[in-house]
Design a protein around this motif. Structure first.
Motif, short mmCIF file in Angstrom:
data_model
loop_
_atom_site.label_atom_id
_atom_site.label_comp_id
_atom_site.label_asym_id
_atom_site.label_seq_id
_atom_site.Cartn_x
_atom_site.Cartn_y
_atom_site.Cartn_z
N PRO A 119 0.82 -1.20 0.00
CA PRO A 119 0.00 0.00 0.00
C PRO A 119 0.86 1.26 0.00
O PRO A 119 2.00 1.24 0.49
N SER A 152 0.67 3.94 1.71
CA SER A 152 1.05 4.44 3.02
C SER A 152 2.29 3.71 3.55
O SER A 152 3.18 4.33 4.14
N GLU A 153 2.34 2.40 3.29
CA GLU A 153 3.51 1.64 3.75
C GLU A 153 4.75 2.04 2.98
O GLU A 153 5.84 2.15 3.54
N ASP A 191 -8.94 -5.54 3.22
CA ASP A 191 -8.33 -4.54 4.08
C ASP A 191 -9.36 -4.14 5.12
O ASP A 191 -10.52 -3.88 4.79
N GLN A 240 -9.40 -1.46 6.97
CA GLN A 240 -9.72 -0.03 6.95
C GLN A 240 -10.78 0.23 5.89
O GLN A 240 -10.58 -0.10 4.71
N LYS A 281 -10.00 1.62 2.45
CA LYS A 281 -9.09 0.83 1.59
C LYS A 281 -9.67 -0.55 1.30
O LYS A 281 -8.96 -1.41 0.78
N THR A 308 -5.18 -0.59 12.08
CA THR A 308 -4.26 -1.06 11.04
C THR A 308 -2.88 -1.28 11.67
O THR A 308 -2.63 -0.85 12.79
N TRP A 367 3.06 -0.68 10.80
CA TRP A 367 3.93 -0.36 9.68
C TRP A 367 3.32 0.66 8.74
O TRP A 367 3.98 1.19 7.87
N ARG A 368 2.05 0.92 8.92
CA ARG A 368 1.43 1.95 8.09
C ARG A 368 1.71 3.32 8.72
O ARG A 368 1.46 3.52 9.90
N GLN A 369 2.15 4.20 7.86
CA GLN A 369 2.50 5.51 8.41
C GLN A 369 1.27 6.20 8.98
O GLN A 369 1.32 6.80 10.04
N GLY A 382 -1.65 4.84 9.98
CA GLY A 382 -2.55 3.78 10.42
C GLY A 382 -3.70 4.35 11.23
O GLY A 382 -3.66 5.50 11.67
N ASP A 436 -3.55 -6.52 8.70
CA ASP A 436 -4.37 -5.58 9.46
C ASP A 436 -5.28 -6.42 10.32
O ASP A 436 -5.67 -7.51 9.94
#
Lengths: 497, 276
Positions: free
Chosen positions: A2, A4-5, A378, A380, A383, A456, A459-461, A463, B209
């Motif tokens: 993704p 964001s990652e 996902d 979220q 997403k 999330t 690792w997602r900026q 999240g 997730d």
């Protein structure tokens, strides 16, 4: 990965500094500057298109170049039977291919084998010393020798060599579905060679025909065809004006003629265009270019003209035009169906009329405006789906009939593009909202369902950590809202419209 | 194909369509079908759903009707100018997303054009749109397009559109109803039996997730929506009905079902007519 990652990773790792060409005084050595991070979202269609362009460019090495039958496509297949002597031998040929790719800033892995399957396996899974008979680096290209079953010895071909190497490779090298690979590894079959002593009948009964097919293709017992990638320059027509032209009617008439000529070329090869590219060269200014896309391959001049006409209506030409060129940059085989006097109702789905509708709407509203929905796994909500353009994006038609984990009233039909901050007046003891304001109106909550926690990965900026509530107001209106666990603020995510 | 054959086919199709009237398309829920004189929506017509407010459920009922229209074949076109349509929720409605074309027009003019084009296509079964404004001329064009293509146009409008002129053959007002007080278990505090589930949504090779759901068992009363038939052909202002959508099954039923005897009485032929 993704977006964001990718951004998070990119921010953590700036990458190696690149030498700057501007400041090199010889004493201090080359000075270095860090290039800013540039991230773009992955577009499978553009990816495929770029690979096709590379395939066309590879015609300088082989007359038969194609793409591997895989998803996503990342392998180029070159038939180099009898070609190596022209380059000074196989080693020299591979070196030339590798250096040519490096000049294009492309890293490639080259595998040279007697069959498509063997070459694919060597390119993907062999160590550097096994790949080809010589060592080669990189990732995308697979060059192969004989395509198909073993036949009369070719004076230019080298001795059969890759079978022994192939047997040492892991099972994954056979291009098998992941489920079969997993089962085989559970049974302790790790390498291709482990399959050889096993009875073929039992292998077929247990794993289906695909296992033996892939094995035979790799060993040259079954033929495998390389689907040729055609050069787009095959379908190119041009009109040079004797004198520069400004009249719109003349330009339109010329374009109509060009379309008819192009369709004639397309029909000769039983091909239809998926994307047309126009270039109007102007006398004193830059050339004007525009593209027209189709949902299905088409060689129908009137249909292509209608699509072009909508683009021409919005075209502003300030200078006289000196030449017009038309090129089909993407094309495919024409699909034909037996015509019937009375079409049945069951043929209505995915019909030519719907295809024509999609083309018309894409031509006027843009490729990105006519889309299909693709669900994604996902948590979220924003997403959990994405849109794919219907025109031009037909490369990977994945089935999207996954069973929904939700019931009818679990998710709202309308999701706000960006959650709207809510003013919560009253919160119950268990943390659920009791009264809130939205759109200048106050609502009292009579029922709610939740919290449904969605968070999330770290690792997602950007999240999310949210507690979602489905609420029903005292008037019966239903909303989907959440409380951010980071700051405790409330947001409206959607409404059950 | 020969031009003459094409002409012949068109002529025969026209003659055939003149003979048989457009069949009715079910609205996707039986109580609503019973409310409509033709037990459904007429093929090649426009249906206008007036939403009683934000979160009123009008789009949900329209989508159920669209799903029903697509059963016989044909594509579904969603003209979503606001880009707020949420596909996972549509998937939960068992809408075939493979057969759904989503259009994102940039402005009102393009939106009208896209709806009209989709309605004109004979192979489009239904068109769902949320037009904010429609002039009378534009509305008329849409109606003619629906007739031409024999498609079902489902237009979801805001409450302000109620006073505007309309060319829709069916106009309905959808407004939610508050849950009746006799439910007993309406208070969130009285809800018990909490269930917690954890699900992992990504493959091991990818970052995962997690969504931890802590649902409290909802009470058994579903979501209640009032549907008032504002206009249907020559029919005006009928008595509104109340629908209930079940939380678990998604079934749409009559909120106040008639007792069995009354239902049987309603379906039984009138003995006076029988003897006449």
């Amino acid at each position: 990965m993704p977006l964001s990652e990718a951004t998070a990773l990119g921010n953590q790792y700036d990458g190696p500094p690149r030498p700057s060409n501007q400041h090199n005084d010889g004493l201090r050595g080359p000075s270095y500057k860090r290039t800013p991070l540039h991230i773009e979202s992955h577009d499978p269609f553009e990816d495929h298109k770029a690979l096709e362009e590379i395939a066309v460019w590879c015609h300088r090495f082989s007359p038969l170049v194609g793409l591997a039958d895989e998803d996503p496509v990342e392998t180029l297949l070159l038939d180099v039977t009898g070609i190596a002597p022209l380059f000074g031998g196989e080693q020299a040929m591979n070196q030339q291919i590798e250096s040519a790719f490096l000049q294009q800033n492309l890293m490639v892995r080259i595998g040279l084998g007697d069959t498509v399957g063997a070459a694919w396996a060597l390119a993907h899974y062999a160590s550097a010393t096994l790949r080809g008979r010589e060592s080669f680096s990189a990732e995308v290209v697979t060059a192969c020798g004989d395509v198909g079953p073993k036949k009369t010895p070719d004076p230019f071909a080298a001795e059969p060599r890759c079978a022994a190497q192939l047997l040492e490779l892991p099972i994954e090298a056979l291009r098998l579905p992941s489920a079969i690979v997993e089962t085989l590894s559970r049974l302790g079959l790790q390498r291709v060679g482990d399959l050889m002593p096993l009875p073929r009948n039992e292998l077929k009964a247990r794993f289906g025909a695909i296992l033996l097919q892939r094995l035979d293709q790799a060993l040259g017992e079954q033929p495998e065809i390389i689907a040729r990638t055609h050069s787009p320059t095959n379908f190119f027509v041009e009109w040079l004006f004797e004198h520069p032209v400004t009249q719109q009617s003349v330009i339109q008439q010329v374009i109509r003629q060009l379309i008819e000529r192009l369709c004639f070329l397309l029909l000769k090869q039983d091909t239809g265009s998926l994307q047309l590219s126009y270039r109007l060269t102007c006398q004193d200014s830059k050339p004007v270019t525009f593209e027209v896309g189709c949902y299905r391959p088409s060689a129908d001049a009137s249909h292509l003209w209608k699509l072009t006409e909508t683009q021409l209506e919005r075209l502003m030409l300030r200078d006289p035009v000196t030449s017009i060129s038309l090129c089909s940059i993407r094309h495919d085989r024409l699909s034909r169906r037996q015509k019937e006097l009375f079409d049945d109702d069951h043929i209505r789905q995915d019909s030519s009329l719907v295809a024509a509708l999609i083309d018309r709407m894409s031509s006027r509203l843009g490729r990105q405006a006519i889309v299909r929905c693709v669900l994604q796994s996902d948590a979220q909500p924003e997403k959990a789906y994405r849109y794919e353009p219907l025109v031009g994006g037909s490369v990977s038609r994945r089935k999207n009939n996954s069973h929904s984990p939700f019931s009818l009233l679990d998710r709202p039909l309308h999701l706000l593009a960006k959650p709207v901050a809510l003013e919560i007046y009253d919160v119950a003891a268990d943390g659920s909202p009791s009264r809130f304001q939205y759109g200048g109106k106050q609502y009292a909550v009579s029922r709610y369902w939740g919290p449904e926690r969605i968070e999330t990965g770290w690792w997602r900026q950007r999240g999310v950590q949210r507690d979602y509530y489905r609420v029903e107001t005292s008037e019966g209106f239903r909303f989907w809202m959440f409380r951010s666990l980071r700051d405790g603020c409330w947001f409206l995510q959607g409404a059950f419209e | 194909m020969n031009h003459k054959v094409l002409q012949l086919r068109e002529l025969l199709n026209r003659k055939e369509s003149e003979k048989k009237p457009h069949s009715a398309i079910s609205s996707g829920c039986q109580p609503l079908d019973r409310l409509l004189p033709q037990r459904g929506f007429q093929q090649g017509s426009l249906v206008e759903w007036i939403a009683g407010g934000v979160g009123s459920g009008a789009s949900l009922l329209a989508l159920l009707a669209a799903r029903s229209a697509c059963y016989g074949g044909g594509a579904l076109v969603l003209v979503d100018r606001g880009q707020s349509f949420y596909p996972p929720a549509a998937n939960a409605c068992q809408l075939d997303l493979q057969n759904t074309i989503v259009v994102h027009p940039a402005n009102g003019r393009d939106e009208c054009w896209a709806i009209e084009q989709a309605l004109r296509c004979p192979d489009v079964a239904a068109v769902v749109a949320w037009p904010a404004r429609l002039t009378s001329q534009a509305f008329r064009r849409l109606q003619l397009a629906a007739e031409h293509g024999s498609s079902l146009g489902l237009l979801i409008r805001s409450a302000t559109a109620r006073n505007e002129s309309s060319w829709a053959s069916v106009r309905m007002l959808v407004s939610p109803r508050s849950c009746p007080l006799e439910c007993g278990d309406l208070s969130p505090l009285s809800i018990s039996n909490s269930v917690a589930t954890t699900k992992l949504l990504a493959s091991p090779s990818q970052p995962t997730d997690k969504a931890m759901t802590s649902h409290r068992t909802p009470n058994r009363k579903g979501w209640r929506l009032g549907v008032e038939l504002l206009r249907c052909g020559g029919l005006f202002g009928t008595k509104p009905i109340e629908l209930e959508i079940d939380h678990q099954t998604g079934e749409v039923r009559d909120a106040y079902p008639l007792p069995l005897a009354a239902q049987l009485a309603g379906t039984a032929p009138d003995p006076r007519q029988a003897t006449a």
